[in-house]
Scaffold this motif. Sequence first.
Motif, PDB file in Angstrom:
ATOM      1  N   THR A  33       1.243 -10.937   6.275  1.00 26.62           N
ATOM      2  CA  THR A  33       2.700 -10.428   6.397  1.00 26.62           C
ATOM      3  C   THR A  33       3.017 -10.675   7.751  1.00 26.62           C
ATOM      4  N   SER A  69      10.785  -3.456  -0.826  1.00 25.06           N
ATOM      5  CA  SER A  69       9.711  -2.925  -0.550  1.00 25.06           C
ATOM      6  C   SER A  69       9.103  -2.092  -1.655  1.00 25.06           C
ATOM      7  N   GLN A  70      10.092  -1.439  -2.613  1.00 28.55           N
ATOM      8  CA  GLN A  70       9.781  -0.678  -3.710  1.00 28.55           C
ATOM      9  C   GLN A  70      10.211  -1.171  -4.891  1.00 28.55           C
ATOM     10  N   ARG A 122      -2.423  -7.643   5.341  1.00 24.89           N
ATOM     11  CA  ARG A 122      -2.614  -8.481   4.075  1.00 24.89           C
ATOM     12  C   ARG A 122      -1.813  -8.309   3.013  1.00 24.89           C
ATOM     13  N   ARG A 123      -1.718  -9.423   2.515  1.00 24.80           N
ATOM     14  CA  ARG A 123      -0.611  -9.402   1.173  1.00 24.80           C
ATOM     15  C   ARG A 123      -1.201  -8.491   0.196  1.00 24.80           C
ATOM     16  N   SER A 124      -0.346  -7.816  -0.674  1.00 22.71           N
ATOM     17  CA  SER A 124      -0.716  -7.383  -1.760  1.00 22.71           C
ATOM     18  C   SER A 124      -1.117  -8.274  -2.848  1.00 22.71           C
ATOM     19  N   GLN A 125      -1.831  -7.615  -3.826  1.00 22.02           N
ATOM     20  CA  GLN A 125      -2.106  -8.620  -5.387  1.00 22.02           C
ATOM     21  C   GLN A 125      -0.692  -8.775  -5.894  1.00 22.02           C
ATOM     22  N   ALA A 126       0.444  -7.859  -5.756  1.00 21.74           N
ATOM     23  CA  ALA A 126       1.622  -8.210  -6.276  1.00 21.74           C
ATOM     24  C   ALA A 126       2.371  -9.306  -5.630  1.00 21.74           C
ATOM     25  N   GLU A 127       2.272  -9.401  -4.265  1.00 25.23           N
ATOM     26  CA  GLU A 127       2.906 -10.466  -3.569  1.00 25.23           C
ATOM     27  C   GLU A 127       2.304 -11.884  -3.934  1.00 25.23           C
ATOM     28  N   ARG A 128       0.960 -11.650  -3.910  1.00 24.87           N
ATOM     29  CA  ARG A 128       0.192 -13.071  -4.030  1.00 24.87           C
ATOM     30  C   ARG A 128       0.567 -13.431  -5.558  1.00 24.87           C
TER      31      ARG A 128
END
Length: 94
Positions: free
Chosen positions: A2, A85-86, A7-13
């Motif tokens: 980012t 972000s949320q 690191r990117r979260s699983q939700a972002e991926r």
Amino acid sequence: MTGYGGRRSQAERDAITVEIGYALVSAAFAAALVLGAVAGPALLFSLPDIVETVLPHAGVVLAAVLFAVRTVAVLVRFRRAGQPSQPGRTNPDS
């Protein structure tokens, strides 16, 4: 990674994967429609030989260009959109 070096979260991926899939499917659908609209008359009607030759080629070229433009446009729009972000909130400061 980012913008902050994390690191990117699983939700972002997952969101990126879904957006890529949407970009490819919507681009393929739009390209197929253009190909059918441009090349279709050459297949359905008896037209002069030059027209029956040019229309399918023009349809393929237009469909390929549209596919590329649509894919890039969707992915650029997704990149610029910025995710909250949320979940469920439109303003990161709320």
